[in-house]
Design an enzyme around this catalytic site. Structure first.
Site, short mmCIF file in Angstrom:
data_model
loop_
_atom_site.label_atom_id
_atom_site.label_comp_id
_atom_site.label_asym_id
_atom_site.label_seq_id
_atom_site.Cartn_x
_atom_site.Cartn_y
_atom_site.Cartn_z
N ARG A 212 0.85 -1.20 0.00
CA ARG A 212 0.00 0.00 0.00
C ARG A 212 0.88 1.24 0.00
O ARG A 212 1.65 1.45 0.95
CB ARG A 212 -0.89 0.05 1.25
N GLU A 214 0.67 4.19 0.94
CA GLU A 214 0.00 5.20 1.77
C GLU A 214 1.02 5.81 2.71
O GLU A 214 1.69 5.08 3.43
CB GLU A 214 -1.08 4.53 2.64
N ARG A 220 -0.51 1.27 13.23
CA ARG A 220 -1.19 0.10 12.66
C ARG A 220 -1.10 -0.01 11.14
O ARG A 220 -1.72 -0.87 10.55
CB ARG A 220 -2.66 0.11 13.09
N HIS A 221 -0.33 0.89 10.52
CA HIS A 221 -0.19 0.84 9.06
C HIS A 221 1.25 0.64 8.64
O HIS A 221 2.15 1.25 9.18
CB HIS A 221 -0.69 2.16 8.44
N GLU A 358 -9.44 -2.59 13.79
CA GLU A 358 -9.91 -3.42 12.67
C GLU A 358 -8.80 -4.40 12.27
O GLU A 358 -7.67 -3.99 12.03
CB GLU A 358 -10.24 -2.52 11.48
N ARG A 409 -1.50 -7.30 11.92
CA ARG A 409 -2.50 -6.73 12.84
C ARG A 409 -3.02 -7.80 13.81
O ARG A 409 -3.24 -7.50 14.98
CB ARG A 409 -3.70 -6.17 12.08
P1 ATP Z 1 -7.55 0.66 7.76
O1 ATP Z 1 -8.96 1.22 7.80
O2 ATP Z 1 -7.08 0.19 9.10
O3 ATP Z 1 -6.59 1.55 7.05
P2 ATP Z 1 -8.29 -0.75 5.39
O4 ATP Z 1 -9.76 -0.53 5.47
O5 ATP Z 1 -7.49 0.03 4.40
O6 ATP Z 1 -7.63 -0.66 6.86
P3 ATP Z 1 -8.45 -3.25 3.99
O7 ATP Z 1 -7.99 -2.67 2.71
O8 ATP Z 1 -9.86 -3.60 4.12
O9 ATP Z 1 -8.03 -2.30 5.18
O10 ATP Z 1 -7.50 -4.49 4.35
C1 ATP Z 1 -7.89 -5.62 5.11
C2 ATP Z 1 -7.03 -5.81 6.33
O11 ATP Z 1 -5.66 -5.70 6.01
C3 ATP Z 1 -7.24 -4.78 7.43
O12 ATP Z 1 -8.30 -5.14 8.24
C4 ATP Z 1 -5.92 -4.87 8.17
O13 ATP Z 1 -5.88 -5.99 9.03
C5 ATP Z 1 -4.94 -5.10 7.07
N1 ATP Z 1 -4.34 -3.83 6.60
C6 ATP Z 1 -4.86 -2.95 5.73
N2 ATP Z 1 -4.02 -1.93 5.50
C7 ATP Z 1 -2.92 -2.18 6.23
C8 ATP Z 1 -1.68 -1.49 6.41
N3 ATP Z 1 -1.40 -0.36 5.75
N4 ATP Z 1 -0.77 -2.04 7.24
C9 ATP Z 1 -1.02 -3.19 7.90
N5 ATP Z 1 -2.17 -3.88 7.77
C10 ATP Z 1 -3.12 -3.40 6.95
#
Ligand code: ATP
Length: 435
Positions: A212, A214, A220-221, A358, A409
């Site tokens: 990602r 981002e 948590r990211h 989440e 996570r």
């Molecule tokens: P968040 O709202 O926490 O940014 P997201 O809605 O972007 O997450 P999804 O794209 O639905 O997350 O991804 C599914 C799962 O992957 C999330 O529930 C999380 O456990 C994990 N996840 C998502 N983005 C990340 C990240 N940048 N780093 C670590 N884990 C991630």
């Protein structure tokens, strides 16, 4: 002589053994020397006495450096004063590999070294048994989840990480120069999972890297994380997916208690085995959150604080560390999710929160080609520009749904770690590129 592991020393009392490992601590006195040795199974006090140890070995201990690799021939004996209940009397010690001094970080339990520095020298950091325990639990999670999927008829697939399809928006993608053509690092295996539900496997899962782009510097990211993704066909409703996830967590926590008991004890973590995971619609969650003075608009998702607070409320009300939040607004969800028949403003989607964060998000997917096309257009996407995705629905596709977790996570929340970086050996974030 065959190597004895430190965890097995108690079965070899009063007999000569060979142990190998790293020098964790040293205390040199004139007639007695203490050396704490560590291998992958634990640590142990070893003792050299001037009167009993080979004289060259006794002297060698003076020159030893911490974290050198040594092997010791000695005799384990009972010793009620030592915290292990036993200690090993050293007869002979040989240095296999000398560690340079001073060490760049302090990897003892009392360490004050900050996380950034620890990550720069992660191989020294993970020699600490508490830190190692995190990754042993993580490794068990992968094993248990893999077994669970296997037992439930899922096929483990590996989808490409260099890709051109399944790209929803340019914003989160890392572009790669692929022989002078642009390619992207996969931000999710979504399309491929659906492809192989349609490809006749019905049930597939994948544990692999997700990228990602981002620039979020949070606890948590990460820019690269390990996704645990699955997809299942012939569902009657999205609730079939919720049920599977519920069973997965019951299995995960109960099996971990058996297979990672030592590590969980070392890390001082206890969880109740979940039974039924409470389910709240997003609207119900928002109503409950008003009691904590949190208010959201009708098309808004919960923010991090809302996730934390709703988890608190659920824990108080239902005694559960987990909660499913369902029925997110169509406006904030991707086009491929199935809309709810009764209320087209929401999709058959859900998030799973674990201890305030989440860890998973999923939904029933739209498998009817005409509706899928309409929904893509509604979000301003051109369905004709996604022929590989459309093909999934063209030649017979069962109703299906699935979800994606972050392994990092899950580990973070399970072990109640403050920062996701503690749960990843070599994290990647917007600033961290090495080692
Ligand atoms: P968040 O709202 O926490 O940014 P997201 O809605 O972007 O997450 P999804 O794209 O639905 O997350 O991804 C599914 C799962 O992957 C999330 O529930 C999380 O456990 C994990 N996840 C998502 N983005 C990340 C990240 N940048 N780093 C670590 N884990 C991630």
């Amino acid at each position: 002589m065959k190597r004895t592991l430190i965890k097995d020393l108690k079965q070899h009392l009063n007999t000569e053994v060979l142990i190998q490992g790293w020098v964790q601590e040293l205390r040199n006195l004139s007639k007695i020397k203490f050396l704490i040795l560590r291998d992958r199974t634990g640590d142990m006090q070893t003792v050299a006495f001037k009167s009993e140890t080979e004289i060259s070995s006794f002297e060698l201990i003076n020159e030893l450096t911490k974290e050198s690799v040594v092997e010791i021939v000695g005799i384990p004996k009972e010793n009620r004063e030592s915290r292990w209940g036993i200690e090993v009397g050293i007869k002979k010690i040989t240095v296999i590999s000398t560690a340079a001094a001073p060490l760049p970080i302090d990897n003892t339990d009392k360490s004050q070294t900050n996380l950034d520095k620890r990550l720069d020298h992660r191989l020294l950091d993970t020699r600490n048994l508490h830190k190692q325990a995190i990754f042993k639990v993580r490794s068990k999670i992968v094993k248990i989840v893999t077994n669970f999927f296997d037992q439930n008829g899922f096929t483990n697939i590996n989808s490409p990480k260099l890709t051109k399809i399944g790209v929803e928006s340019g914003a989160e993608l890392f572009e790669v120069n692929y022989f002078d053509r642009p390619m992207y690092l996969a931000q999710s295996p979504q399309v491929y999972k659906q492809m192989f539900v349609g490809g006749g496997f019905e049930r597939v899962f994948e544990i692999g890297p997700v990228f990602r782009a981002e620039k979020s510097n949070t606890m948590r990211h990460l820019t690269e994380f390990t996704g645990v993704d699955f997809e299942m066909g012939f569902i009657s409703d999205y609730t079939d997916v919720l049920e599977l996830i519920e069973n997965m967590f019951i299995d995960l926590i109960s099996t971990l208690q058996k297979e990672a008991a030592e590590e969980l004890k070392l890390l001082n973590v206890e969880h109740r085995i979940p039974t039924k995971i409470p389910r709240l619609t997003l609207d119900e969650a928002k109503k409950l959150l008003t009691s904590k003075d949190k208010r959201y608009g009708s098309d808004e998702d919960l923010d991090a604080e809302g996730e934390r607070l709703i988890s608190e409320i659920v824990k108080e009300k239902f005694g559960s560390e987990f909660v499913f939040i369902t029925h997110f607004p169509w406006k904030v969800k991707p086009f491929y999710q199935m809309k709810d028949e009764k209320n087209k403003n929401v999709t058959k989607s859900f998030d799973l929160l674990f201890n305030g964060v989440e860890i998973c998000s999923g939904s029933q997917r739209e498998h009817r080609l005409d509706v899928w096309r309409k929904q893509a257009a509604e979000k301003g996407l051109d369905p004709e520009a996604m022929p590989e995705y459309a093909e999934i629905f063209m030649y017979g596709c069962p109703p299906h749904g699935g979800a994606g977790f972050g392994l990092d996570r899950i580990t973070q929340r399970l072990l109640l770690l403050n920062n996701i970086r503690e749960a990843v050996l070599l994290p990647r974030d917007p600033v961290r590129e090495k080692p």
